[in-house]
Design a protein around this motif. Structure first.
Motif, mmCIF file in Angstrom:
data_model
loop_
_atom_site.group_PDB
_atom_site.id
_atom_site.type_symbol
_atom_site.label_atom_id
_atom_site.label_comp_id
_atom_site.label_asym_id
_atom_site.label_seq_id
_atom_site.Cartn_x
_atom_site.Cartn_y
_atom_site.Cartn_z
ATOM 1 N N LYS A 49 -2.812 57.618 38.007
ATOM 2 C CA LYS A 49 -1.654 56.992 38.671
ATOM 3 C C LYS A 49 -1.562 57.416 40.135
ATOM 4 O O LYS A 49 -1.125 56.626 40.977
ATOM 5 C CB LYS A 49 -0.356 57.331 37.921
ATOM 6 N N ALA A 52 -4.050 55.375 41.937
ATOM 7 C CA ALA A 52 -3.582 53.982 42.056
ATOM 8 C C ALA A 52 -2.371 53.849 42.970
ATOM 9 O O ALA A 52 -1.924 52.734 43.254
ATOM 10 C CB ALA A 52 -3.249 53.438 40.671
ATOM 11 N N LEU A 54 0.638 54.913 42.201
ATOM 12 C CA LEU A 54 1.846 54.699 41.399
ATOM 13 C C LEU A 54 2.655 55.981 41.236
ATOM 14 O O LEU A 54 3.795 55.952 40.788
ATOM 15 C CB LEU A 54 1.478 54.159 40.011
ATOM 16 N N ARG A 79 -3.989 50.494 48.151
ATOM 17 C CA ARG A 79 -3.557 50.243 46.764
ATOM 18 C C ARG A 79 -3.947 48.830 46.306
ATOM 19 O O ARG A 79 -4.085 48.589 45.103
ATOM 20 C CB ARG A 79 -2.063 50.501 46.593
ATOM 21 N N ILE A 83 -6.760 49.010 40.920
ATOM 22 C CA ILE A 83 -5.864 48.528 39.859
ATOM 23 C C ILE A 83 -5.899 49.510 38.688
ATOM 24 O O ILE A 83 -6.963 49.967 38.271
ATOM 25 C CB ILE A 83 -6.245 47.109 39.405
ATOM 26 N N TYR A 84 -4.710 49.813 38.201
ATOM 27 C CA TYR A 84 -4.569 50.739 37.073
ATOM 28 C C TYR A 84 -4.158 49.948 35.829
ATOM 29 O O TYR A 84 -3.254 49.109 35.894
ATOM 30 C CB TYR A 84 -3.499 51.786 37.419
ATOM 31 N N GLU B 132 5.126 49.379 37.116
ATOM 32 C CA GLU B 132 3.778 49.854 37.460
ATOM 33 C C GLU B 132 2.760 48.724 37.440
ATOM 34 O O GLU B 132 1.915 48.628 38.334
ATOM 35 C CB GLU B 132 3.364 50.969 36.498
ATOM 36 N N THR B 133 2.857 47.858 36.430
ATOM 37 C CA THR B 133 1.888 46.764 36.331
ATOM 38 C C THR B 133 2.054 45.800 37.502
ATOM 39 O O THR B 133 1.076 45.386 38.125
ATOM 40 C CB THR B 133 2.071 46.000 34.987
ATOM 41 N N THR B 136 0.739 47.493 40.699
ATOM 42 C CA THR B 136 -0.712 47.667 40.762
ATOM 43 C C THR B 136 -1.434 46.316 40.907
ATOM 44 O O THR B 136 -2.562 46.265 41.379
ATOM 45 C CB THR B 136 -1.231 48.467 39.539
#
Lengths: 217, 233
Positions: A49, A52, A54, A79, A83-84, B132-133, B136
């Protein structure tokens, strides 16, 4: 071998005075796969994270093309290249098609190009027949495949997969590994965390174990 | 008993035969309350989001404050606003007292805590992976907020409908800062109070029936969307 895409230096992260990550260094190369192993709570997800963007680290620097940058300054820019994917895929309310197309609206592609890209991505992942189906009615394995496709369509430089096959049966696992292999062959840098390294035999180029906040090869 | 039946019959006649005075009161009520809820919703929900995603000291205190305002008596809000808007008050020059605008402002104050508290509860129920999705996958912050709102839309809709139910049925604010002026600031609840005090029950009952029908409709709609949510997720 071509140079690294990004090199993360000295990642430090603390939770409630507990040092989860201690000056972790990690280099991400194109078309290479890193396998991260470690006990539950060892900090694998936190590390992904942070990479990424996040989660915020206490300290971290990123080297791009030989130049060092502060994590905070450069993360909003890079970022988009990273992609996470969660351990259990999260799909938005709506159809498979709308999920796969989610990130496309933030690219510079025209509407026609987006439509074409979506069509190809669905075909490539064998999801064309499921395109109009509500995403949350699918099985876990297919949901994960939709999440992979949703990431792949954006052509990121780095893909971070958190326990990507942990809840899958053998058939779904094999399909997912094949998809990951294809993404790697397409030039993506892939980082996978897993409790079962054997699942990724032949896929991972290097394996690290996260122990006491340090990466051990 | 016969008297009650007769009055109810008269009330139904007023409703069914489209009594102009009665329906103008109903329209004014809806107009004021819809304006109040529509103007407040974006701010209330954004504050609810900010409280949930924010990381600053005093969040718990702010939440407790809004929760305590959920049950504030409407006459207290009316009195507070009256003091501000009266000619000698700090906003007396605006000449808003006994206007529909004053009623809208009062109702906005009333429904704001409802939207914040219930909106917060709805947003809190959202899966953290939504944020988060979305991030990202390259979504900007504003789009991610919209995505979260969409994912918890049923909870947010319930908050908005509850807020609307609170303002359409209040009487204290409308009476104090609206002044119950016929054709201008008289709404359903102030009209019921006035007609009852005059002993004219028919119009009061007719207006009461409108409020009751609205209450049933809102409840039915909420139940429907909650059952629909069960199917979708």
């Amino acid at each position: 071998m071509s140079g690294p895409l990004f090199v993360f230096h000295g990642i430090e992260k603390t939770f409630a005075e507990d040092e989860i990550l201690r000056k972790v260094d990690l280099s991400l190369y194109p078309a290479k796969c890193i396998l991260l192993t470690g006990k539950n709570g060892s900090g694998k997800t936190t590390l992904l994270k942070i990479i990424a963007g996040l989660e915020k680290p206490e300290k971290a620097e990123i080297e791009i093309s030989g130049k060092l940058h502060c994590w905070k300054k450069v993360m909003p820019i890079i970022r988009k290249e990273i992609i996470y994917l969660h351990q259990q895929a999260f799909l938005f309310s709506g159809t498979v098609e709308s999920n796969v197309a989610y990130g496309l609206r933030f690219t510079s592609l025209t509407r026609e190009q987006r439509r074409e890209s979506l069509k190809k991505a669905l075909e490539r992942s064998g999801l064309t027949d499921l395109a109009k189906q509500q995403a949350n009615t699918l099985s876990g394995g297919v949901q994960q495949r939709v999440a992979f496709t949703r990431a792949w369509i954006l052509k990121p430089k780095v893909l971070l997969l958190d326990e990507p096959v942990s809840n899958m049966d053998q058939e779904s696992r094999e399909k997912a590994c094949l998809l990951i292999q294809r993404m790697k062959s397409a030039g993506m840098s892939i980082v996978i965390t897993s409790h079962v390294p054997q699942y990724f035999d032949g896929l991972a180029d290097v394996q690290f174990d996260l122990v006491n906040g340090k990466l051990l090869q | 008993m016969n008297g009650l039946l007769l009055t109810t019959q008269q009330a139904l006649q007023l409703l069914l035969y489209g009594d102009a005075e009665l329906w103008s009161i109903v329209l004014l009520s809806f107009s004021v309350s819809l304006k109040a809820i529509l103007l407040t919703t974006p701010f209330g929900l954004l504050l609810a989001f900010g409280l949930h995603h924010g990381n600053f000291p005093g969040i718990r205190f702010i939440l407790a404050f809004f929760n305590s305002l959920l049950s504030v008596p409407t006459v207290v809000v009316g009195l507070f606003l009256y003091v501000l808007l009266t000619r000698q008050g700090p906003f007396g020059d605006l000449k808003l007292l006994f206007t529909q605008s004053a009623m809208v402002i009062g109702q906005m104050i009333l429904c704001f805590p409802v939207l914040v508290a219930l909106g917060y509860a709805a947003i809190q129920a959202a899966d953290r992976r939504v944020w988060e999705t979305s991030r990202t996958l390259g979504a900007p912050t504003w789009y991610t907020i919209l995505t979260i709102f969409y994912e918890v839309r049923f909870g947010l809709l319930a908050a908005v409908l509850t807020g609307f139910g609170r303002v359409i049925s209040e009487v204290g604010i409308s009476m104090m800062v609206g002044g119950n002026i016929m054709g201008y600031t008289r709404n359903i609840t102030t009209a019921i109070a006035l007609e009852t005090s005059k002993g004219e029950f028919a119009q009061g009952i007719a207006l009461g029936l409108v409020l009751l029908s609205l209450s049933f409709l809102l409840t039915a709609f909420l139940s429907y969307i909650q059952s629909k949510k069960g199917v979708i997720t």
